[in-house]
Motif scaffolding. Structure first.
Motif, mmCIF file in Angstrom:
data_model
loop_
_atom_site.group_PDB
_atom_site.id
_atom_site.type_symbol
_atom_site.label_atom_id
_atom_site.label_comp_id
_atom_site.label_asym_id
_atom_site.label_seq_id
_atom_site.Cartn_x
_atom_site.Cartn_y
_atom_site.Cartn_z
ATOM 1 N N GLY A 1 10.460 -4.255 17.594
ATOM 2 C CA GLY A 1 9.629 -3.459 16.994
ATOM 3 C C GLY A 1 9.323 -3.819 15.524
ATOM 4 N N ALA A 2 8.350 -3.243 15.014
ATOM 5 C CA ALA A 2 7.955 -3.633 13.441
ATOM 6 C C ALA A 2 7.650 -2.247 12.705
ATOM 7 N N PHE A 3 7.797 -2.441 11.500
ATOM 8 C CA PHE A 3 7.449 -1.340 10.646
ATOM 9 C C PHE A 3 6.853 -1.888 9.376
ATOM 10 N N TYR A 4 5.894 -1.108 9.050
ATOM 11 C CA TYR A 4 5.113 -1.374 7.624
ATOM 12 C C TYR A 4 5.060 -0.003 6.778
ATOM 13 N N SER A 5 5.279 -0.193 5.431
ATOM 14 C CA SER A 5 5.135 0.714 4.491
ATOM 15 C C SER A 5 4.509 0.432 3.145
ATOM 16 N N ASP A 6 3.373 0.874 2.639
ATOM 17 C CA ASP A 6 2.631 0.545 1.180
ATOM 18 C C ASP A 6 2.777 1.934 0.635
ATOM 19 N N PHE A 7 3.513 1.950 -0.513
ATOM 20 C CA PHE A 7 3.552 3.570 -1.241
ATOM 21 C C PHE A 7 3.071 3.058 -2.567
ATOM 22 N N SER A 8 2.358 3.885 -3.350
ATOM 23 C CA SER A 8 2.156 3.825 -4.640
ATOM 24 C C SER A 8 2.402 5.258 -5.321
ATOM 25 N N SER A 9 3.181 5.290 -6.524
ATOM 26 C CA SER A 9 3.315 6.504 -7.043
ATOM 27 C C SER A 9 2.966 6.509 -8.488
ATOM 28 N N PRO A 10 1.740 6.566 -8.818
ATOM 29 C CA PRO A 10 1.037 6.660 -10.524
ATOM 30 C C PRO A 10 1.654 7.982 -10.650
ATOM 31 N N SER A 11 2.250 7.934 -12.140
ATOM 32 C CA SER A 11 2.349 9.348 -12.842
ATOM 33 C C SER A 11 1.845 9.125 -14.269
ATOM 34 N N ASP A 12 1.115 10.070 -14.539
ATOM 35 C CA ASP A 12 0.586 10.082 -16.015
ATOM 36 C C ASP A 12 1.052 11.533 -16.748
ATOM 37 N N LEU A 13 1.636 11.217 -17.881
ATOM 38 C CA LEU A 13 1.960 12.571 -18.669
ATOM 39 C C LEU A 13 1.744 12.526 -20.047
ATOM 40 N N THR A 14 1.889 13.661 -20.775
ATOM 41 C CA THR A 14 1.794 13.452 -22.173
ATOM 42 C C THR A 14 2.879 14.286 -22.674
ATOM 43 N N ASN A 15 3.732 13.714 -23.691
ATOM 44 C CA ASN A 15 4.809 14.240 -24.309
ATOM 45 C C ASN A 15 4.442 14.801 -25.810
ATOM 46 N N ARG A 16 4.659 16.330 -25.811
ATOM 47 C CA ARG A 16 4.036 16.767 -26.849
ATOM 48 C C ARG A 16 5.320 16.864 -27.966
ATOM 49 N N THR A 17 5.197 16.499 -29.250
ATOM 50 C CA THR A 17 6.400 16.749 -30.018
ATOM 51 C C THR A 17 5.505 17.311 -31.373
ATOM 52 N N LEU A 18 6.498 18.534 -31.479
ATOM 53 C CA LEU A 18 6.193 19.214 -33.025
ATOM 54 C C LEU A 18 6.593 18.571 -34.125
ATOM 55 N N VAL A 19 5.779 18.277 -34.888
ATOM 56 C CA VAL A 19 6.167 17.606 -36.327
ATOM 57 C C VAL A 19 6.186 18.754 -37.395
ATOM 58 N N GLY A 20 7.209 18.917 -38.014
ATOM 59 C CA GLY A 20 7.460 20.068 -38.881
ATOM 60 C C GLY A 20 8.020 19.716 -40.158
ATOM 61 N N SER B 1 8.833 -4.852 8.007
ATOM 62 C CA SER B 1 10.223 -5.204 8.846
ATOM 63 C C SER B 1 10.107 -5.292 10.192
ATOM 64 N N ILE B 2 10.850 -6.344 10.944
ATOM 65 C CA ILE B 2 10.759 -6.537 12.336
ATOM 66 C C ILE B 2 12.248 -6.202 12.591
ATOM 67 N N PHE B 3 12.523 -5.873 14.092
ATOM 68 C CA PHE B 3 13.638 -5.502 14.532
ATOM 69 C C PHE B 3 13.779 -5.459 15.992
ATOM 70 N N ALA B 4 15.143 -5.748 16.428
ATOM 71 C CA ALA B 4 15.301 -5.635 17.850
ATOM 72 C C ALA B 4 16.721 -5.236 18.289
ATOM 73 N N ASN B 5 16.961 -4.670 19.287
ATOM 74 C CA ASN B 5 18.272 -4.444 19.738
ATOM 75 C C ASN B 5 18.026 -4.678 21.317
ATOM 76 N N LEU B 6 19.466 -5.227 21.596
ATOM 77 C CA LEU B 6 19.682 -5.726 23.078
ATOM 78 C C LEU B 6 20.932 -4.838 23.355
ATOM 79 N N THR B 7 21.001 -4.257 24.813
ATOM 80 C CA THR B 7 21.948 -3.687 25.339
ATOM 81 C C THR B 7 22.442 -4.513 26.615
ATOM 82 N N TYR B 8 23.687 -4.726 26.993
ATOM 83 C CA TYR B 8 24.060 -5.518 28.235
ATOM 84 C C TYR B 8 25.169 -4.585 28.856
#
Length: 171
Positions: free
Chosen positions: A1-20, A48-55
């Motif tokens: 068998g074969a498996f393929y995964s392509d994952f992207s996770s962009p994250s944008d945020l703004t950290n607000r800091t009170l200046v006082g 990935s590629i994979f195989a399993n044999l049973t005897y």
């Protein structure tokens, strides 16, 4: 068998800091709010590629073996206020495998043994938004982990199959 995964996770945020400025024992004069942009970029790709044999050795004994070759790539970047705090690239090619044997002594009693390996990539670039020190980095950018497992057990049907007993030991 074969498996393929392509994952992207962009994250944008703004950290607000009170200046006082404190102007009394419990009073703060608000001077400004500082907005700090934080950008995290991460991509994971696995092929990935994979195989399993049973005897079968006769009708009562079964042997099986399998393997999986994994080609894994990870890129992770953390940019805070335009400054790159982490820029990591990982490229790994682990091979995991399993070997198992079972024997059915009677129709109601079977014993088995199994040995296998596993792998998973280590995490990186979690929510620390300041320059990393070597001490801090050792806890945030972890190595991939691998393990080997051992399992030995039996399965039994008793009292005309009204009671089933399974027991195993594993490490």
């Amino acid at each position: 068998g074969a498996f393929y995964s392509d994952f992207s996770s962009p994250s944008d945020l703004t950290n607000r800091t009170l200046v006082g400025m404190p102007i009394g024992p419990s009073t703060l004069l608000n001077l400004a709010v500082a907005d700090t942009p934080i950008a995290r970029r991460s991509t994971l790709e696995e092929a990935s590629i994979f195989a399993n044999l049973t005897y079968h050795l006769g009708e009562k004994t079964e042997l099986s073996a399998g393997a999986r070759y994994i080609d894994f790539t990870s890129e992770s970047r953390l940019v805070v206020a335009g400054q790159t705090l982490a820029d990591l690239e990982e490229d790994e090619q682990p091979v995991i495998w399993n070997v198992a044997a079972s024997h059915r002594f009677t129709d109601d009693f079977m014993a088995y043994v199994n040995v296998d390996t596993s792998w998973r990539y280590g995490p990186s670039v979690v929510g620390v938004f300041r320059p990393l020190t070597p001490r801090l980095d050792q806890f945030l950018n972890l190595d991939s982990e691998d393990s080997t497992s051992y399992d030995l057990g039996f399965k039994a049907d008793l009292m005309d199959q009204r009671l089933r007993v399974n027991a195993s030991v594993f490490h």
